[in-house]
Every structure is written in structure tokens, then in C-alpha cells.
Write an enzyme that holds these catalytic residues in place. Structure first.
Site, mmCIF file in Angstrom:
data_model
loop_
_atom_site.group_PDB
_atom_site.id
_atom_site.type_symbol
_atom_site.label_atom_id
_atom_site.label_comp_id
_atom_site.label_asym_id
_atom_site.label_seq_id
_atom_site.Cartn_x
_atom_site.Cartn_y
_atom_site.Cartn_z
ATOM 1 N N HIS A 222 0.631 -7.895 0.344
ATOM 2 C CA HIS A 222 0.322 -6.465 0.233
ATOM 3 C C HIS A 222 1.102 -5.728 1.339
ATOM 4 O O HIS A 222 1.936 -4.884 1.050
ATOM 5 C CB HIS A 222 -1.187 -6.254 0.367
ATOM 6 C CG HIS A 222 -1.672 -4.903 -0.085
ATOM 7 N ND1 HIS A 222 -1.121 -4.208 -1.129
ATOM 8 C CD2 HIS A 222 -2.687 -4.117 0.375
ATOM 9 C CE1 HIS A 222 -1.757 -3.054 -1.290
ATOM 10 N NE2 HIS A 222 -2.704 -2.975 -0.383
ATOM 11 N N ASP B 152 -6.828 -6.607 -3.731
ATOM 12 C CA ASP B 152 -6.043 -6.077 -2.620
ATOM 13 C C ASP B 152 -6.917 -5.887 -1.380
ATOM 14 O O ASP B 152 -8.143 -5.774 -1.474
ATOM 15 C CB ASP B 152 -5.461 -4.702 -2.982
ATOM 16 C CG ASP B 152 -4.388 -4.764 -4.062
ATOM 17 O OD1 ASP B 152 -4.165 -5.845 -4.634
ATOM 18 O OD2 ASP B 152 -3.792 -3.699 -4.331
ATOM 19 N N HIS C 195 -10.532 -4.838 -5.301
ATOM 20 C CA HIS C 195 -10.380 -4.907 -3.845
ATOM 21 C C HIS C 195 -11.449 -5.808 -3.237
ATOM 22 O O HIS C 195 -12.634 -5.598 -3.495
ATOM 23 C CB HIS C 195 -10.478 -3.506 -3.223
ATOM 24 C CG HIS C 195 -9.376 -2.578 -3.681
ATOM 25 N ND1 HIS C 195 -9.437 -1.919 -4.888
ATOM 26 C CD2 HIS C 195 -8.199 -2.232 -3.099
ATOM 27 C CE1 HIS C 195 -8.329 -1.190 -5.033
ATOM 28 N NE2 HIS C 195 -7.567 -1.363 -3.970
ATOM 29 N N HIS D 212 4.687 3.910 1.825
ATOM 30 C CA HIS D 212 6.122 3.831 2.054
ATOM 31 C C HIS D 212 6.771 5.200 2.202
ATOM 32 O O HIS D 212 7.733 5.365 2.959
ATOM 33 C CB HIS D 212 6.794 3.056 0.919
ATOM 34 C CG HIS D 212 6.531 1.588 0.984
ATOM 35 N ND1 HIS D 212 7.300 0.666 0.328
ATOM 36 C CD2 HIS D 212 5.579 0.875 1.636
ATOM 37 C CE1 HIS D 212 6.836 -0.558 0.565
ATOM 38 N NE2 HIS D 212 5.774 -0.453 1.341
#
Ligand SMILES: [Zn+2]
Length: 203
Positions: free
Chosen positions: A65, A14, A158, A72
Site C-alpha cells: 500500500h 488496506d 480495511h 500522490h
């Protein structure tokens, strides 16, 4: 661990692409049978289109992503609708049409699933958290993730520094990837007998 699972786990990255760390991750994966998945920040993808091309030419998947790394539950539905549209438009301009969506921090709002459905995106979490983002060393990561691994497990890593990162670089993620790639090569691309990196490597 009684056998290597390196060839059957899915390494997922990510928060990239990153001009320093993504090439290092791609180099670590090259020459192995591993096909990773990169859940990219579209804003960064637009800034580094050659890295997106390198991911794809290496046989890796490029998935969504976000455009901006927003939780959110911190914003309104319309903010995420716009962010998602913008991200998908940005990626489409790079020739990428994501099918999977890993949302920032994996934190869903009540309407996240509806937005995913509207864009024909499959929400994708992870099975094993390497905790690389907080600066764990590779030995810690290997020791921590080993017991949780199973065939098909999605390992969270990551290749860039997100807003929650507690480290200044992704060196340990590169080393982790190098070890898993070497393990996969040794295993011949499939689960095999014998101890390997997951068994507790000296690093
Ligand atoms: Zn992230």
C-alpha cells in the site's frame, strides 16, 4: 442475487496490519477457502511482523500500500519514490516481495505508473467499494456491494484505520468477512446456486 459469488470474489484489505483488527479478520477467513490480499502500510508491518507472518501462513497475499499514507497528488514525485523504496525495503526485510501496489486512496499522479514500472509492481485498484471506512454497518455493506459483484471482483475493505477513516474500529468489516467466509464455506469454495449473504442477510 441468484447465486453466491462469495467463493470467487477477492477480498482485499488496506491500511493494516492492526494488532486488534487484523487477527480478527484472519480468524474470520480461517476455515474458509478464501484467500485474501492485504495491501499493507509498511511502517505498520515493521511494527507487527508476526501479523505479516500470520497473513502468509494463512495463505493470503501481502502486497504494497505505502510506507506513509500519502496522497500522490499532494507531494512531489521524489517523495513517493523514496516512500516506495522505503516500503519495499521494509517489506523485503520481512520476507515479502510485493507484486501488486494499491496506492493510497487510489489517487494517481502522472508519474505513479512510472514508479510502479520501475519496481515491477502492477497497480491494483478495486471493483467494489464496501465503504467500510466511513462506518457503514454490515447490512448496508452487503446491500450496497451485492449488485456490483461479479466473478473475480476485487472488494475493497480495511483491516486498519487509515487517515481518512470515519470510524473508530473495524468491527463491521470483521462481521462482513465472517459472513462472506460462511457463504464461501456453504458454497463449497465455488460459485453455487441459491440465495446467500449477498441476497440480503438479516444481521
Ligand atoms: Zn489506505
Amino acid at each position: 442475487m441468484a447465486r453466491s459469488l462469495a467463493g470467487s470474489v477477492e477480498l482485499t484489505f488496506d491500511d493494516g496490519p492492526d494488532p486488534v483488527w487484523t487477527p480478527a479478520i484472519l480468524a474470520a477467513l480461517s476455515g474458509s477457502c478464501l484467500h485474501a490480499t492485504f495491501f499493507v502500510i509498511a511502517r505498520r508491518a515493521a511494527a507487527h511482523p508476526l501479523l505479516i507472518a500470520a497473513m502468509r501462513s494463512g495463505g493470503h497475499a501481502v502486497e504494497l500500500h505505502c510506507h506513509e499514507h500519502v496522497r500522490h497528488t499532494d507531494v512531489t514525485r521524489s517523495v513517493i519514490e523514496e516512500d516506495t523504496r522505503r516500503a519495499l525495503d521494509t517489506l523485503e526485510a520481512l520476507g515479502v516481495r510485493p507484486r501488486r501496489w494499491r496506492i493510497p486512496w487510489g489517487v494517481h499522479a502522472p508519474w505513479t505508473h512510472e514508479i510502479a514500472t520501475a519496481h515491477h509492481l502492477e497497480l491494483c485498484g478495486w471493483d467494489v467499494d464496501s465503504h467500510d471506512w466511513r462506518g457503514d454497518r454490515v447490512a448496508q455493506m452487503l446491500a450496497a456491494v451485492g449488485p456490483d459483484l461479479h466473478e473475480g471482483a476485487r472488494v475493497l475493505l480495511h483491516d486498519g484505520l487509515g487517515p481518512g477513516a470515519l470510524r473508530r474500529g473495524c468491527e463491521e468489516t470483521v462481521r462482513f468477512t465472517q459472513m462472506i467466509a460462511a457463504e464461501a464455506v456453504a458454497a463449497g469454495g465455488a460459485p453455487a446456486s441459491g440465495h446467500g449473504a449477498w441476497g440480503g442477510a438479516e444481521v
